[in-house]
Scaffold this active site. Structure first.
Site, PDB file in Angstrom:
ATOM      1  N   ARG A 256      26.401  -7.233  74.085  1.00 19.53           N
ATOM      2  CA  ARG A 256      27.620  -7.961  73.756  1.00 19.53           C
ATOM      3  C   ARG A 256      27.393  -8.711  72.452  1.00 19.53           C
ATOM      4  NH1 ARG A 256      29.739  -5.046  76.688  1.00 19.53           N
ATOM      5  NH2 ARG A 256      31.165  -5.428  78.429  1.00 19.53           N
ATOM      6  N   ASP A 280      26.142  -2.232  67.682  1.00 16.34           N
ATOM      7  CA  ASP A 280      27.297  -1.545  68.259  1.00 16.34           C
ATOM      8  C   ASP A 280      28.351  -2.547  68.708  1.00 16.34           C
ATOM      9  OD1 ASP A 280      28.655   0.873  69.293  1.00 16.34           O
ATOM     10  OD2 ASP A 280      28.324  -0.068  71.244  1.00 16.34           O
ATOM     11  N   GLU A 285      35.788  -8.384  67.772  1.00 16.70           N
ATOM     12  CA  GLU A 285      36.060  -6.949  67.676  1.00 16.70           C
ATOM     13  C   GLU A 285      37.569  -6.721  67.713  1.00 16.70           C
ATOM     14  OE1 GLU A 285      33.851  -5.070  70.828  1.00 16.70           O
ATOM     15  OE2 GLU A 285      31.917  -5.670  70.002  1.00 16.70           O
ATOM     16  N   HIS A 313      31.556  -0.383  69.024  1.00 15.64           N
ATOM     17  CA  HIS A 313      31.439  -0.564  70.478  1.00 15.64           C
ATOM     18  C   HIS A 313      31.614   0.777  71.193  1.00 15.64           C
ATOM     19  CE1 HIS A 313      31.842  -3.903  73.717  1.00 15.64           C
ATOM     20  NE2 HIS A 313      31.290  -2.831  74.248  1.00 15.64           N
TER      21      HIS A 313
END
Length: 355
Positions: A256, A280, A285, A313
């Site tokens: 996260r 990632d 986001e 992600h």
């Protein structure tokens, strides 16, 4: 396959499916796509499936009479409508945005789906590491600009012999364990930090164990983050942890975004404490273009070029993992409704008089 029926009180884009012996149970997917084949196959005749394209497309009758909700957990403003709901199953691993106390105080267990993308996320963590240590993105960009002049086989600015490197994991859960097993296959020296794992797990997995985060950071050439996001882990990889890091460390995060203090990471990259990072996930986001690290990466500033890789992600995603999350979450709801078997409950500490 169940046949398609229109429910009397359905609004547009709400579909109800199910026939036979399970019509007494109703499972609601309040925000879903057009294809429901996986869910239908898992449920069969055990329940009526009701699908909506958004929370505002669910009727009051459906909120009040569903026995289970699968998918995105409804926000807090919907909780008082859940008169009969006995379980909420989130089609994801993370649950930091869910009102766990609100559901628990109403007797509704909230469950996640932790096992659908374990291999995919671990693979992605290793892929980010490999892209960096083998300078793959660096060479690809250089050759695209000058295919002949930049044909430089001996140039590998971030190159490492993996068997000479130490790979560290923060959080030895399902994904962390899977990632570290992959690192072992490269003959890397593997170490983990996880204060919640019992003594002896390192012996069972043939790993070394660090007793503090600082101890881990100080010995790793690569560190991969695999903890959940909660009050304890928010900002865990911050200035203090990075100050303790071995110079030239590579940081990988597929967990996260807020677990890493991204401004502290920016500064650690700038002063060369951190050699490179594969991310990632980000604190915001889609990416917040005002964040210094993201802005420098986006502009391709010379000091950061090819040292940071960002993916959207997407570590979890394969067709197989998407099918698994839909199937596994449906099974979790059915097992509880039919037999009282509660799996992957994440709000047990708040749960009062489970329905």
């Amino acid at each position: 396959m169940p046949s398609l029926h229109c429910a009397v009180e359905c609004r547009p884009f709400v579909f109800c499916l199910g026939t036979g012996k399970g019509m007494g149970l109703r499972i609601l997917w309040p925000r879903t796509g057009r294809d429901h084949s996986v869910e239908e196959e898992e449920v069969g005749d055990a329940a009526t499936c009701e699908f909506a394209r958004g929370f505002d497309q669910v009727s009051d009758e459906q909120w009040r009479n569903c026995d289970a909700i699968v998918g995105v957990a409804p926000p807090s403003e919907y909780l008082d409508r859940l008169d009969k709901c006995r379980i909420v199953v989130k089609t994801a691993v993370g649950f930091d945005e869910v009102d766990l106390d609100g559901y628990g105080s109403r007797g509704i267990p909230v469950c996640n789906t932790p096992d659908y993308g374990t291999r995919e996320v671990a693979d992605h963590a290793i892929a980010l590491m490999m892209t960096l240590v083998k300078s793959i993105a660096f060479h690809d960009e250089a050759l695209r600009k000058e295919p002949v002049a930049n044909w430089r086989p001996a140039l590998n600015p971030y190159g490492r012999r993996l068997s000479a490197c130490t790979f560290g994991v923060v959080g030895l859960g399902r994904i962390g364990t899977t990632a570290i097993r992959r690192a072992q296959a490269f003959d890397m020296d593997c170490v983990f930090y996880d204060p919640y794992q019992p003594n002896g797990v390192e012996l069972a997995l043939n790993l070394r164990r660090a007793r503090s985060l600082e101890e881990l950071m100080g010995q790793c050439d690569v560190v991969s983050i695999h903890t959940p996001l909660n009050d304890e882990t928010r900002g865990l990889i911050g200035r203090e942890a990075l100050a303790a890091a071995k110079k030239g460390i590579i940081v990988i995060n597929t967990a996260r975004g807020p677990i890493i203090d991204i401004d502290a990471l920016h500064d650690a990259l700038k002063d060369d404490t951190v050699l490179a990072a594969g991310l990632d996930v980000l604190p915001d986001e889609p990416a917040n273009m005002n964040a210094p690290l993201v802005a420098a990466w986006h502009r391709g500033e010379e000091w950061i070029k090819n040292r940071v890789i960002i993916t959207p992600h997407s570590a979890f995603f394969t067709p197989e993992s998407v099918r698994d999350i839909r199937a596994f979450s449906t099974r979790t709801a059915l097992r509880y409704l039919q037999g009282g078997r509660l799996e992957n409950c994440v709000n047990g500490e708040y749960l009062v008089n489970a329905r």
